[in-house]
Design a protein around this motif. Sequence first.
Motif, PDB file in Angstrom:
ATOM      1  N   THR A 298       3.539  17.010   0.147  1.00 13.12           N
ATOM      2  CA  THR A 298       4.466  15.900   0.326  1.00 13.12           C
ATOM      3  C   THR A 298       5.839  16.295  -0.213  1.00 13.12           C
ATOM      4  O   THR A 298       5.935  16.813  -1.335  1.00 13.12           O
TER       5      THR A 298
ATOM      6  N   ARG B 202       0.822  -1.220   0.000  1.00 13.49           N
ATOM      7  CA  ARG B 202       0.000   0.000   0.000  1.00 13.49           C
ATOM      8  C   ARG B 202       0.853   1.266   0.000  1.00 13.49           C
ATOM      9  O   ARG B 202       0.542   2.217  -0.713  1.00 13.49           O
ATOM     10  N   SER B 203       1.958   1.300   0.783  1.00 12.93           N
ATOM     11  CA  SER B 203       2.701   2.567   0.803  1.00 12.93           C
ATOM     12  C   SER B 203       3.426   2.804  -0.511  1.00 12.93           C
ATOM     13  O   SER B 203       3.488   3.935  -0.998  1.00 12.93           O
ATOM     14  N   GLN B 204       3.907   1.716  -1.159  1.00 14.06           N
ATOM     15  CA  GLN B 204       4.580   1.908  -2.455  1.00 14.06           C
ATOM     16  C   GLN B 204       3.589   2.482  -3.480  1.00 14.06           C
ATOM     17  O   GLN B 204       3.945   3.345  -4.280  1.00 14.06           O
TER      18      GLN B 204
ATOM     19  N   LEU C 194       1.667   9.683  -5.588  1.00 10.95           N
ATOM     20  CA  LEU C 194       1.988  11.037  -5.099  1.00 10.95           C
ATOM     21  C   LEU C 194       3.132  11.692  -5.884  1.00 10.95           C
ATOM     22  O   LEU C 194       3.427  12.869  -5.688  1.00 10.95           O
TER      23      LEU C 194
ATOM     24  N   ALA D 234      -4.133   8.380   1.818  1.00  6.16           N
ATOM     25  CA  ALA D 234      -2.818   9.035   1.734  1.00  6.16           C
ATOM     26  C   ALA D 234      -2.401   9.539   3.110  1.00  6.16           C
ATOM     27  O   ALA D 234      -1.229   9.438   3.486  1.00  6.16           O
TER      28      ALA D 234
ATOM     29  N   ILE E  99       0.777   4.260  -2.939  1.00  5.77           N
ATOM     30  CA  ILE E  99       0.411   5.652  -2.642  1.00  5.77           C
ATOM     31  C   ILE E  99       1.592   6.577  -2.965  1.00  5.77           C
ATOM     32  O   ILE E  99       1.404   7.646  -3.556  1.00  5.77           O
ATOM     33  N   GLU E 100       2.782   6.154  -2.611  1.00  3.61           N
ATOM     34  CA  GLU E 100       3.941   7.001  -2.944  1.00  3.61           C
ATOM     35  C   GLU E 100       4.142   7.112  -4.448  1.00  3.61           C
ATOM     36  O   GLU E 100       4.529   8.164  -4.954  1.00  3.61           O
TER      37      GLU E 100
ATOM     38  N   VAL F 123       0.765  12.039   4.801  1.00  5.24           N
ATOM     39  CA  VAL F 123       0.801  13.383   4.209  1.00  5.24           C
ATOM     40  C   VAL F 123      -0.333  14.232   4.779  1.00  5.24           C
ATOM     41  O   VAL F 123      -1.310  13.717   5.307  1.00  5.24           O
TER      42      VAL F 123
ATOM     43  N   VAL G  73      -1.626   6.141   5.161  1.00  2.07           N
ATOM     44  CA  VAL G  73      -0.517   5.304   4.725  1.00  2.07           C
ATOM     45  C   VAL G  73       0.780   6.091   4.560  1.00  2.07           C
ATOM     46  O   VAL G  73       1.856   5.610   4.909  1.00  2.07           O
ATOM     47  N   ALA G  74       0.661   7.308   3.997  1.00  2.21           N
ATOM     48  CA  ALA G  74       1.898   8.050   3.695  1.00  2.21           C
ATOM     49  C   ALA G  74       2.102   9.202   4.668  1.00  2.21           C
ATOM     50  O   ALA G  74       3.099   9.922   4.574  1.00  2.21           O
TER      51      ALA G  74
END
Length: 460
Positions: free
Chosen positions: A220, A177-179, A185, A205, A181-182, A211, A208-209
């Motif tokens: 971000t 999930r973080s990969q 972004l 976002a 969303i990043e 931001v 998970v990230a």
Amino acid sequence: MASRRRLVVVSNRLPVRRVRRGGSTAWEQSPGGLVTALAPILKSARGAWIGWAGGSGRAPAPFTLEGVRYTPVSLSRGQLEDFYEGFSNRTLWPLYHDAVRAPEFRRRWWWPYVDVNRKYAEAAAATAKRGDLVWVHDYHLQLVPAMLRELRPDVRIAFFLHIPFPPDELFAHMPWRSQIIEGLLGADLIGFQTPTGVRHFMATARRVAGVHGSRGTLSTGGRHVRVGAYPISIDLAAFDRLARAPETAARLHRLRVRLGRDRRVILGVDRLDYSKGIDARLKAVAELLTSGRATPADTVFVQVAVPSRESVKEYAELREEVERLVGRINGEFGEPGLAPVHYLHRGLPQAELVSHYLAADVMLVTPFRDGMNLVAKEYVACRTDDTGALVLSEFAGAAHELKAALMVNPHDVDGLAAGIDAALHMPHAEGARRMRSLRRAVRHNTVFDWADEYLGAAWS
Ligand code: ADQ
């Protein structure tokens, strides 16, 4: 303003196909709203389009067609299996469609997804010039924005998701999930079909990230990322023209005679996909026949289902289930010469499709979840005399705009049957009032308006 800067579109597939002409083969633009809307912009901006052209192995050489430069990306058999059928269509597609089928989180599909995204990002980096806008499309390519930013910080990057973005509680299941969303972004603008998609993405976002931001902007790494809803649409004038063409009237006449002039026609048109609720629709039709609210003598249901993703297990299973239901309904309720359900497992050419829309007294668009659903808008565009009724799932993105449709919950078979019954018996004045309102909504936002709005935001 838009035409002075170049646009580079990146999508999983190129909107072209290879056709035989005389003794040789040539490229031809495939029909579709997206390419129709973008082709004039790409042409005037000397733009480019990057994507897969079908097949496995070496990519065909870049070529120019009607003023647009197309650069095919190669995908190997293994990448097609792991990136396309696996991660894109067995992990992301079901997860983003409310998990109507269980998403499979297989670690061996993840790296091919990363590798293929990098391949598209590199192709875009090699094509884009300083200051160009690179517009990345859809769930197959969610890592491209950040990868491209890394390679080319001097270009503008926009992303548009054609399918729904799931609620954060559901998205949180995603091991990567973080990969993802990043990856998203990395864009300057992220577009969704509906405000619900925007809300879900913003919540995810933040979760998970980590931001910050609100009201359509996230911060971000010292940058601002704009997030907004841009509902896609259709080429209204093209459908309107086809609907009024004399050849269409002749085709419609033949179709109505074959279906039975006195029978009411109910229609479904979809890719054969489990998110579209074709099975729910068939169960509701069976319910109408069981309760006697419809008989094969007075009503016929036509389902046109274009084959889709046939090598994916869940799609093969859906096909069997749909064909079992059609067989059961026809076996139980049919009479010689009177089948209550006509099932066509194929795509129709556009002119044929339009005569089907015109033949339909009631159109059923009943997805369990859908990013937008263009079939609903196409039907409305064709009803130039304000007749016909649209039964629409509240879970289609189109429900945000097509508020005058008869809204249904496709999970509720009785409610769906009641909705179809109400559409079949809609008083003429109410039907016309609803259709006028639906047509206004489509006129208000065509695919050209969509492209203008989105590109205006992306370029500003
Ligand atoms: P799809 O899931 O493919 O698209 P949809 O929006 O309905 O769904 O578009 C399907 C297109 O294919 C329509 O233009 C329709 O006319 C055509 N089509 C479908 N069945 C056909 C048939 N049997 N014969 C001929 N033509 C057929 C994804 C998202 C949607 C989103 C679009 C665009 O899943 O939610 O609306 O992208 O963003």
